[in-house]
Design an enzyme around this catalytic site. Structure first.
Site, mmCIF file in Angstrom:
data_model
loop_
_atom_site.group_PDB
_atom_site.id
_atom_site.type_symbol
_atom_site.label_atom_id
_atom_site.label_comp_id
_atom_site.label_asym_id
_atom_site.label_seq_id
_atom_site.Cartn_x
_atom_site.Cartn_y
_atom_site.Cartn_z
ATOM 1 N N GLY A 152 0.792 -1.217 0.080
ATOM 2 C CA GLY A 152 0.119 -0.065 0.097
ATOM 3 C C GLY A 152 0.873 1.348 -0.104
ATOM 4 O O GLY A 152 2.034 1.335 0.548
ATOM 5 N N GLN A 200 2.704 10.108 1.301
ATOM 6 C CA GLN A 200 4.259 9.559 1.287
ATOM 7 C C GLN A 200 4.808 9.594 0.454
ATOM 8 O O GLN A 200 6.066 9.596 0.441
ATOM 9 C CB GLN A 200 3.877 7.837 1.562
ATOM 10 C CG GLN A 200 3.225 7.484 2.714
ATOM 11 C CD GLN A 200 3.270 5.991 2.532
ATOM 12 O OE1 GLN A 200 2.243 5.356 2.389
ATOM 13 N NE2 GLN A 200 4.133 5.264 3.021
ATOM 14 N N CYS A 206 5.876 0.108 7.251
ATOM 15 C CA CYS A 206 5.582 1.278 6.353
ATOM 16 C C CYS A 206 6.687 1.727 5.540
ATOM 17 O O CYS A 206 7.777 1.634 5.987
ATOM 18 C CB CYS A 206 5.041 2.419 7.300
ATOM 19 S SG CYS A 206 4.550 3.831 6.451
ATOM 20 N N LEU A 207 6.630 1.887 4.531
ATOM 21 C CA LEU A 207 7.352 2.392 3.393
ATOM 22 C C LEU A 207 8.050 3.625 3.887
ATOM 23 O O LEU A 207 9.274 3.993 3.569
ATOM 24 C CB LEU A 207 6.801 2.569 2.038
ATOM 25 C CG LEU A 207 6.320 1.137 1.312
ATOM 26 C CD1 LEU A 207 5.794 1.464 -0.059
ATOM 27 C CD2 LEU A 207 7.269 0.190 1.315
ATOM 28 N N HIS A 215 -4.743 1.270 7.355
ATOM 29 C CA HIS A 215 -3.208 1.899 7.655
ATOM 30 C C HIS A 215 -3.179 3.058 6.505
ATOM 31 O O HIS A 215 -2.709 4.241 6.943
ATOM 32 C CB HIS A 215 -2.301 0.667 7.079
ATOM 33 C CG HIS A 215 -0.946 1.095 7.472
ATOM 34 N ND1 HIS A 215 0.053 0.869 8.207
ATOM 35 C CD2 HIS A 215 -0.064 1.921 6.613
ATOM 36 C CE1 HIS A 215 1.311 1.250 7.986
ATOM 37 N NE2 HIS A 215 1.096 2.161 6.904
ATOM 38 N N GLU A 216 -3.668 2.942 5.404
ATOM 39 C CA GLU A 216 -3.322 4.049 4.315
ATOM 40 C C GLU A 216 -4.231 5.052 4.483
ATOM 41 O O GLU A 216 -4.007 6.302 4.261
ATOM 42 C CB GLU A 216 -3.379 3.094 2.997
ATOM 43 C CG GLU A 216 -2.526 2.186 2.678
ATOM 44 C CD GLU A 216 -1.228 2.485 2.875
ATOM 45 O OE1 GLU A 216 -0.649 3.754 2.568
ATOM 46 O OE2 GLU A 216 -0.440 1.746 3.041
ATOM 47 N N HIS A 259 -2.984 7.365 6.879
ATOM 48 C CA HIS A 259 -1.912 8.179 6.371
ATOM 49 C C HIS A 259 -2.832 9.420 5.844
ATOM 50 O O HIS A 259 -2.079 10.720 5.790
ATOM 51 C CB HIS A 259 -1.202 7.700 4.973
ATOM 52 C CG HIS A 259 0.019 6.982 5.485
ATOM 53 N ND1 HIS A 259 1.168 7.282 6.047
ATOM 54 C CD2 HIS A 259 0.214 5.635 5.039
ATOM 55 C CE1 HIS A 259 2.068 6.497 6.033
ATOM 56 N NE2 HIS A 259 1.486 5.188 5.942
#
Length: 188
Positions: free
Chosen positions: A61, A66, A110-111, A152-153, A156
């Site tokens: 994701g 991000q 997380c990225l 999660h996304e 963000h």
């Protein structure tokens, strides 16, 4: 691998590029994103580039903040098994319409917080309303890893990171590691 090529073929635009991913702490990751009001070709191209960036990272994701874009848009694909057909999704202006009382606990990463993980408890099933890549209103029920990923996304998009669910000592420790990583990356 053949699987990666198959996933990449699912992305329509042949002029994709991998975008730089912001690393925590970055104030842009804590901003609440604005709704997308005009879905145009530039935004669709951005979605394609976000998918390519997510696959290359590799992740399941990626939310627009991000990559420094404060718009309510995310991409995801929770198919991780070799041989399974990829299922890339673009969700524009997503909102959770319903959540189950049952919960799941997943070790999330997380990225934007590379190589750091923490156990997070979330509703095990959610119904999400969103616009798809073509601007069509959709509603979809997610469960398991897909439910965790979409929540999660969406976090963000609301300026929240998975580490915000962790205890303050653990959160501070991860933040210090990320500051050190950013200094190392800046030095080259």
């Amino acid at each position: 691998t053949a699987y990666r090529r198959q996933r990449q073929m699912c992305i329509r635009d042949s002029f994709m590029s991998v975008l730089p991913i912001l690393i925590h702490p970055d104030p842009r990751l804590k901003k609440v994103c604005e709704p997308v009001s005009d879905l145009d070709d530039d935004l669709r191209a951005l979605a394609d580039n976000m998918l390519e960036t997510m696959y290359q990272a590799p992740g399941i994701g990626l939310a627009a903040p991000q990559i420094g874009v404060t718009k309510r848009m995310l991409v995801m694909d929770c198919i991780k098994e070799e041989g399974e057909a990829p299922q890339p999704m673009v969700l524009i202006n997503p909102e959770i319409l319903q959540s189950s009382d049952d919960t799941n606990e997943y070790e999330e990463g997380c990225l934007s917080i590379p190589d750091q993980f923490g156990m997070v408890t979330r509703p095990s099933e959610v119904r999400v309303g969103f616009l798809d890549r073509d601007g069509n209103p959709q509603e979809r029920d997610f469960d398991g890893l897909w439910a965790t990923c979409v929540q999660h996304e969406i976090d963000h998009l609301n300026g929240k990171l998975f580490i915000d669910y962790l205890g303050s000592v653990r959160r501070q420790m991860i933040t210090q590691k990320m500051k050190k990583l950013k200094r190392e990356l800046a030095r080259g």
